[in-house]
Design an enzyme around this catalytic site. Structure first.
Site, PDB file in Angstrom:
ATOM      1  N   ASP A 193       0.958  -1.369   0.031  1.00  0.00           N
ATOM      2  CA  ASP A 193      -0.101  -0.039   0.175  1.00  0.00           C
ATOM      3  C   ASP A 193       0.695   1.361  -0.040  1.00  0.00           C
ATOM      4  OD1 ASP A 193      -1.989   2.025   0.581  1.00  0.00           O
ATOM      5  OD2 ASP A 193      -2.218   1.469   2.539  1.00  0.00           O
ATOM      6  N   SER A 366      -4.833   8.972  10.068  1.00  0.00           N
ATOM      7  CA  SER A 366      -4.904   8.237   8.885  1.00  0.00           C
ATOM      8  C   SER A 366      -5.133   6.713   9.125  1.00  0.00           C
ATOM      9  CB  SER A 366      -3.659   8.380   8.261  1.00  0.00           C
ATOM     10  OG  SER A 366      -3.574   7.937   7.064  1.00  0.00           O
ATOM     11  N   HIS A 368      -3.550   4.479   7.172  1.00  0.00           N
ATOM     12  CA  HIS A 368      -2.596   4.091   6.273  1.00  0.00           C
ATOM     13  C   HIS A 368      -1.317   4.407   6.840  1.00  0.00           C
ATOM     14  CE1 HIS A 368      -5.233   3.373   2.969  1.00  0.00           C
ATOM     15  NE2 HIS A 368      -5.974   4.411   3.173  1.00  0.00           N
ATOM     16  N   HIS A 390      -1.690   0.869  -4.865  1.00  0.00           N
ATOM     17  CA  HIS A 390      -2.757   1.662  -4.285  1.00  0.00           C
ATOM     18  C   HIS A 390      -2.142   3.095  -4.365  1.00  0.00           C
ATOM     19  CE1 HIS A 390      -4.312  -1.796  -1.340  1.00  0.00           C
ATOM     20  NE2 HIS A 390      -4.633  -1.920  -2.793  1.00  0.00           N
TER      21      HIS A 390
HETATM   22 ZN   LIG Z   1      -7.929   1.312   0.370  1.00  0.00          ZN
HETATM   23 ZN   LIG Z   2      -8.930   0.682   3.454  1.00  0.00          ZN
END
Ligand SMILES: [Zn+2]
Ligand SMILES: [Zn+2]
Length: 551
Positions: A193, A366, A368, A390
């Protein structure tokens, strides 16, 4: 002759944010990881959602074994109804993700036709030549997994969305250990990601929003409105726990927020003491200082509960002077206009609005991981090939560079949607591209109306035509400066044009002057009404684009 090589074929999410979808192929077996959607950018007026072009999967229909989901966010599962209506393949996902998927498939009358299989971290399952182990990761949503996929060419790890939250609220920790185990045994490729590739340091734990939110709860003297994504289960849990602590009853406003909370309660992610949640209809039975309203619409979506409350057009959610509204989410680029419009309306009602402008303390974190978390995972996995997924191209690029700097990766490979990467244990190379791109879908309207999926690709656009409704609105008075103009291409006639003009006028008449000053709402109402008329009169589903000129 069949090649003895593995193919990795991203169909969405590489080169854009959203509509994540990636195929992995060994000879005659294909598995698909995630089936997401993307919300259209403002340039794509008249379109509800965007999904990946799955021509490649349709052409190889007989080889597709399953779709495996990493977690329940729309950018990973939102394209399922559309993909499953073309390919009736089983779907594998964790318990919580499946609960979301079930609702979605039911809405599209697909639930009976699709085989849903529950997966659990650490429990391997096999699909043809692939043996897959889900690995627990942390994110802004619960029950998320990465996937370790053993293939005849070697192990591929797909992280899904993740951050490394070492103190998650549900005690379901990020399974660093299993990543390290795979790293020790050797990993051919890591697909990771890239969302926060431009953020230094670590992303704070979900827990770290608690102190500032606690402070807001204790300082608020009137009603408190709390808005976050309906899938932000940890955030909803935190708000409910604080409500309990500060003696507020909780009313949940908005269908998606209601459904999500119910699923989270059923599956034990949120514990609600009896009596804490009240019906929106009971709001007037309590003094304002004893109320928390959980409300959807953090991105200024024109028809969301918060947008409607902001212009005093919601049955239950009334904003009064001195109320506090917390937007516990980030401002997604592209949504600024809508969000600030809502904040403006809220301010006009003399509410105190707290949003993530960088000066409000930590009211949002976040989901992420930032650069240090990315580095950490790369160092544990030590893949031969690193493939950033991503993100926009620049995020992918930054991520590839970061991976090479760790020294733990032999090659970083940049891929985009439609690329075919062929690899074996020694080598990787790109083949010719397969068809990939975006398909625009108009699902009816955004106000809880579910209609059949209609595919809005260019071909259909040229068959069904375009309707432009031009409204010149006086900014001060909110009145039309002159009669609306309706332009139709691809079909039309004086008759239907006249009727359309009347519908536009009638729609505007039905709006209060405050609603009229909210162009997002005018736009959406006009679009829905025109669509209804044209579909009824002509059976067509043209692309309808209201254009508002502010005078
Ligand atoms: Zn996502
Ligand atoms: Zn997600």
């Amino acid at each position: 002759m069949q090649t003895k090589k593995l193919q990795i074929i991203p169909l969405g999410g590489l080169g854009e944010f959203g509509m994540n979808c990636l195929a992995i192929r060994w000879q005659d077996d294909i598995i698909v990881i995630d089936a997401g959607l993307m919300f259209p950018e403002s340039e794509l007026l008249g379109v509800d959602i965007v999904v990946p072009d799955i021509t490649y999967l349709i052409e190889n229909k007989q080889h597709v074994r399953a779709i495996i989901l990493t977690h329940g966010h729309e950018d990973h599962i939102g394209g399922l109804p559309w993909i499953l209506s073309e390919l009736k393949v089983p779907v594998y996902a964790t318990e919580f993700t499946l609960a979301y998927v079930e609702g979605k498939l039911e809405e599209h009358q697909l639930l009976d036709e699709i085989d849903l299989e529950e997966i659990r971290p650490k429990e391997k399952f096999t699909l043809g030549p692939f043996t897959i182990e889900p690995i627990r990761v942390t994110h802004s949503l619960v029950d998320c997994v990465a996937l370790a996929i053993e293939t005849p060419a070697g192990v591929i790890i797909h992280t899904g969305d993740f951050k490394i939250d070492l103190a998650p609220l549900d005690d379901k920790s990020f399974d660093l250990h299993t990543f390290a185990e795979y790293g020790k045994r050797g990993v051919l490729a890591l697909l990771q990601d890239s969302t926060n590739a431009d953020r230094k340091g670590y992303t704070p734990s979900e827990r770290e929003v608690i102190p500032r939110l606690d402070e807001i709860f204790s300082q608020t003297k009137k009603k408190l409105f709390f808005s976050c994504f309906s899938s932000s289960i940890y955030r909803i849990r935190i708000a409910m726990e604080l409500a309990r602590k500060h003696g507020r009853k909780v009313a949940i406003i908005g269908r998606s927020m209601m459904e999500s909370t119910e699923i989270a309660q059923d599956l034990g992610y949120i514990e609600v003491p009896p009596g804490l949640i009240i019906n929106p209809g009971q709001l007037r039975d309590y003094p304002p200082e004893q109320l928390l309203l959980m409300i959807s619409g953090t991105q200024g979506e024109p028809m969301s509960a918060l947008s409607r409350a902001a212009v005093d057009n919601h049955k239950h959610a009334k904003i009064d002077p001195g109320d506090t509204v917390v937007l516990s989410s980030r401002i997604i680029p592209g949504n600024e206009k809508g969000i600030f419009r809502v904040i403006d309306h809220l301010s006009r009602r003399e509410a105190n609005v707290i949003f993530d402008d960088g000066h409000q303390g930590l009211i949002h974190v976040s989901g992420h991981g930032s650069q240090e978390e990315m580095r950490l995972l790369i160092n544990l996995v030590r893949p031969k090939f690193f493939i950033p997924i991503h993100g926009d191209y620049r995020h992918l690029r930054m991520h590839a560079k970061l991976a090479m700097e760790t020294g733990a990766v032999e090659h970083a490979i940049m891929m985009e949607d439609g690329d075919v990467l062929e690899l074996d244990k020694d080598d990787a190379r790109k083949l010719d591209k397969v068809t990939a791109g975006r398909v625009l879908i108009d699902s009816g309207s955004s106000i809880d109306v579910v209609e059949d999926l209609v595919i809005r690709d260019r071909r259909i656009l040229s068959e069904d035509g375009v309707v432009l409704a031009v409204l010149a609105i006086n900014k001060k008075s909110g009145k039309l400066e002159r009669a609306p103009e309706v332009i139709m291409r691809g079909f039309g006639g004086a008759d239907i044009t006249d009727q359309a003009r009347e519908v536009v006028l009638k729609t505007l008449d039905g709006l209060s002057s405050e609603q009229k000053s909210d162009y997002g709402m005018v736009n959406e109402k006009v679009r829905v009404e025109l669509k209804r008329l044209i579909q009824k009169q002509t059976g067509r589903r043209p692309m309808i684009m209201p254009v508002i000129l502010e005078i």
